[in-house]
Design an enzyme around this catalytic site. Sequence first.
Site, PDB file in Angstrom:
ATOM      1  N   HIS A 390       0.802  -1.232   0.000  1.00 37.88           N
ATOM      2  CA  HIS A 390       0.000   0.000   0.000  1.00 37.88           C
ATOM      3  C   HIS A 390       0.827   1.270   0.000  1.00 37.88           C
ATOM      4  O   HIS A 390       0.272   2.352   0.185  1.00 37.88           O
ATOM      5  CB  HIS A 390      -0.925   0.032   1.224  1.00 37.88           C
ATOM      6  N   LYS A 581      -7.950  13.984   4.710  1.00 40.01           N
ATOM      7  CA  LYS A 581      -7.129  12.781   4.659  1.00 40.01           C
ATOM      8  C   LYS A 581      -6.050  12.891   5.741  1.00 40.01           C
ATOM      9  O   LYS A 581      -5.904  13.937   6.372  1.00 40.01           O
ATOM     10  CB  LYS A 581      -6.482  12.616   3.281  1.00 40.01           C
ATOM     11  N   ARG A 582      -5.351  11.814   5.944  1.00 40.87           N
ATOM     12  CA  ARG A 582      -4.243  11.814   6.890  1.00 40.87           C
ATOM     13  C   ARG A 582      -3.237  12.903   6.511  1.00 40.87           C
ATOM     14  O   ARG A 582      -2.970  13.120   5.337  1.00 40.87           O
ATOM     15  CB  ARG A 582      -3.573  10.434   6.864  1.00 40.87           C
ATOM     16  N   LYS A 587       1.125  14.448   0.902  1.00 40.93           N
ATOM     17  CA  LYS A 587      -0.263  14.719   0.513  1.00 40.93           C
ATOM     18  C   LYS A 587      -0.488  16.213   0.241  1.00 40.93           C
ATOM     19  O   LYS A 587      -1.504  16.599  -0.315  1.00 40.93           O
ATOM     20  CB  LYS A 587      -1.219  14.200   1.586  1.00 40.93           C
ATOM     21  N   THR A 689      -8.347   6.508  -1.680  1.00 36.89           N
ATOM     22  CA  THR A 689      -9.750   6.067  -1.749  1.00 36.89           C
ATOM     23  C   THR A 689     -10.702   7.220  -1.491  1.00 36.89           C
ATOM     24  O   THR A 689     -11.862   7.152  -1.885  1.00 36.89           O
ATOM     25  CB  THR A 689     -10.028   4.927  -0.743  1.00 36.89           C
ATOM     26  N   LYS A 693     -14.573   8.165  -3.099  1.00 35.24           N
ATOM     27  CA  LYS A 693     -15.769   8.504  -2.326  1.00 35.24           C
ATOM     28  C   LYS A 693     -16.301   9.878  -2.719  1.00 35.24           C
ATOM     29  O   LYS A 693     -17.523  10.075  -2.832  1.00 35.24           O
ATOM     30  CB  LYS A 693     -15.448   8.457  -0.830  1.00 35.24           C
TER      31      LYS A 693
END
Length: 864
Positions: A390, A581-582, A587, A689, A693
Site C-alpha cells: 500500500h 485525509k491523513r 499529501k 480512496t 468517495k
Amino acid sequence: MSYNHPKQNGNCTPHFKKSARRTEKVQIQVQDDRTGMDAVTLKRALLDNLYYIQAKDENWATAHDYYMALAYTVRDRLLHRWLKTVEQSYLHNDVKILCYLSAEYLIGPQLGKNLMNVGLYEEARNILQELGFDLYDVLEQENEPALGNGGLGRLAACFLDSLSSLEMPAIGYGIRYEFGIFQQVIQDGWQVERPDSWLRFGNPWEIPRLDYIVEVQFGGHTEAYTDEHGRYQVRWIPERTVLGIPYDMPISGYSSNTVNTLRLWSAKASEDFNLQIFNSGDFTRAVADKVFSENITKVLYPNDQNYQGKELRLEQQYFFVSCSLQDMIGKYLETHESFDQFAAKLAIQINDTHPAIGIAEMMRLLVDVHQLDWDKAWNITENSFGFTNHTLLSEALERWDVSLFGHLLPRHLEIIFEINSRFLTQVRLKYGGDNEKIARLSLIEEGTDKKVRMAHLACVGSHAINGVAELHTQLLKNNLFPDFYELFPEKFTNKTNGVTPRRWILLANPKLALLITNKIGKNWIKNLDEIKQLEAFVADADFQQNWWQIKQENKQDLAEYILQTTGIEVNSNSLFDIQVKRFHEYKRQHLNLLYIITLYNRIKKNPSLDIVPRTIIFGGKSAPGYSMAKLIIKLINSVANVINNDPDVGSKLKVVFLANYNVSLAQRIYPAADLSEQISTAGKEASGTSNMKFAMNGAVTIGTQDGANIEIRDRVGAENFFEFGLTVVEVAQMKALSYNPYNYYNNNPELKQAIDQIASGYFSGGNTELFQPLIDSLKNRDEYMLFADYQSYLECQEQVSQAYNERETWIRMSILNAVRMGYFSADRAIREYAQDIWHIQPVKINLNDSQEHKVGVKEKELPL
C-alpha cells in the site's frame, strides 16, 4: 500450549467439530422476539432489551439506552445468519475461506449499516418516533470503533462489507485496541491528542470467545536437539507468555444472508496477579505482568520514536498474527487430518507489511509445532499467503533492527535467516556472483545495524504481490521491487482499490441514493456499474435541478455542522473545496494552503475582486510524533484565523479545519463536496480512496497524475477532471537535475509573497520563528515539489472557478463523475482478488429451516 483447541470438558466442545452432539437433530425453539421482522415484534423486542439489558423503562431511558437496546435487537436478527454462515456452510461444506490479516479496521458505526442490511431502517425510524426519539439522534450515540489510522483501515472495512455482500466466505483478523486512533482536539490551532476510549460504554456488536483463547510467547532463547527419529529440531524456550482472547463482530452483507466474522484479539496476562507478592505488600509488582501483557493491545500504533515504542509495535504485530494463524490451523485441523489441503482451503492475505511476520510464524508453527519438514512447510506457506503493498514510501516499508527482533522473537529470527539463506542460494544460481543484486534482494539489510526487511519477507513468502492502482503497480515493478519483479514476474498483479457504495452513497447520501433509485431501480447498490444508466439523464433539466438541489441541501447540512462545531459561518452557496485525509507532507495540504494565501492576497489587493466564493475545508490527523505535519495543521488554523476575521474578505473566502476526522464525519463531508483535492506529489500516493468517495457523491476532482487519480480521470473523462502538476517521469527528471526550489521562489512573485508572509509572522501574531522549520524545508529541499507545481495548481484552480460559474456545465461534470464510478466499487475489487489471487467462490447461505420466514432478507428500504 494451546493452539485454538478449547478444553473438552463440561459443555465446552471445539467449534466446528463434527461430533455426535452436533449431528443430532435437535429442535430449538427460537422465540419470535429474537428473529421477527415485523414492526410489532421489533418494537416488543426493543422494549424488552431496553428493560432486561439496559435495566431501564421508557420513562427513564436515554438516547444511549435506546441505541444499546436497538443494537442488541438488530444483533439478534444477525445471529442466525451468522451461525449458518460460519458453522453450517463454510466448515461443513469444506469450502475455501479467505483469511484477511490487517492491523487496521476503520469499520465505522455499525447500527445504521446493519439496519440497512437487514431491511429494518424505516421500521426502526417509525418505532423510535412512536417512543419519542429520532433515529438520527440514536445513531449519533454510537462510539465509533476507531481501529485504524486512515485509508488502509477503511479499505479493509470496505472489503469486509463487499465480501459479505457478495457471499464470499471470509474472516477478518485484527487487534481489539482498547484505545483506537486518538481523539483529535484543536487547542490554539495545534493538534492535541486525547485517548479514544471507544469501549467505555461497552460494544453491543462484539461477542467474546473466552473458550478459544490461544497462547503467544515472547523473548527467551532457543535450543537445538535431535528427536527420536534423528531429525534436527529446535525448541523455543520463551521468557513470557501472553493470552490472546478473541472478540467476534458480525459483518453483515447487503441483501444477503451471509454474515462473516471480524475476529479481533485482545491481550491478557497468563496470570492476572501474583498472590505471594501481593500478600507481601508489594501491590504494584503483584499486577505488573497483567499491565505489561495488556499493553500489547492497549493503543493503536504507539509512538515508535524510541526503543520501547518500536518493541511494542513489533509485539502488537506478532501477537495478532500468531493468534490468527493458530486460529486458522485449529479450524483447519478440526476437519482435516493432514496439511495436504491447507493452501487449497485457506487463502491468507496480508494487508501491507504489518502482518508480514506471519510468514515466519507460519513456518514456526508448521515445522516446530506440527513437525512438517521444511520444504513441505514452505510450499504450504508460499501458496497460502498473498501480499498487498500500500505504499511507495521507504519509511513505511518496515525494517526491524536484528537485535530487537532477536531479543523479542529469537526463533523467528533464526527462521528468517534460514529462509534468506535458501532464497539467496536460488538467487546465486540464477545471477551468479552479482553481489549488489544479492544485497538488494536479501531479507537482511547489512550495515552497522543490521535490519530485517519485512517487505522483502512478504515478497519471498507470498505467491502473489499486488499494488492498488495501475500506476502504483508499475512503480512497484520498476522502482520499489524491480529485482523481485525480475525474479518473480508471475507474482505481480494489479488490483485497483475500491470503496463500498453502501456506506458511501446509500448511508452517507440517502437523498442522492433515492434520486438514483427512482431513475434506475435498486440494483446499482450491489452492482455499481448499473449507475452508468444515469448518463441518459445528464442533459435532462429536471434531473439536473434535482441533482443540484440535493447537493445544496447537503452543503447546508454541513454548513450548520461547521457553525455548531467551530463557530464559523460559511456560505452554503459558495464552492465547497475539500481536502480530508491523513496529514503527511506528500499529501501536500500545504500546497492547498499556499493557494489559499495567494487568493487572500489577491482579495486584499483588490477587495472588489469578482471571484467565485469558496469555503475551503480541511480534516485529518497527524501521527503524534510527526512534528512537520502537526506544524502544517497549526499553520492552517493560523491562516484561517486571519482570513475568517478579515472584513475585506467577508464571505468570499472561508477556511475551516474540522477536528477529529473519522468515518462518521466523512459521511457528512463527502455528500457536500463540490471539489475534491487530490494533490499529492506524483508517484507518492499508492491509490487513494477518498478520491473515489468524493467522485461517487458528485464532487469534481482537482488532482495530479498520481495513484488512482489517473484511472478516475480516464473513466470520468479528462474534460470532467482538473489535472495539474508534474508527472512521475518529470518529478524524477527534475530531481535528477538537482531541483532547486529557490529558483521558483525567486521567480514567482505570488509564491514569494506567500512564503514571506508566513516567515514574517503575518499569520502568527508576529512570531517569526514558529513556522521557520516549514519554510526552511520548502526553500532548501522541497522534497515533495510544492514550488514546482505551484503555478500549475493556481492556473488549474482558475479553470475550476470558471467551470463553477457555469452552473449547467458544473452540474454535468458532477453527474458524469458520479455515474462513471462503477469500476471503483469495492465489489469489483473483491471479485478480482477472489478470481485471480484467493481462488474463492461465493457460497449461498440458505436459511432452510423454521426460521427462514423470520430472518430471510426482505425488500430493503433506503435509509432516508
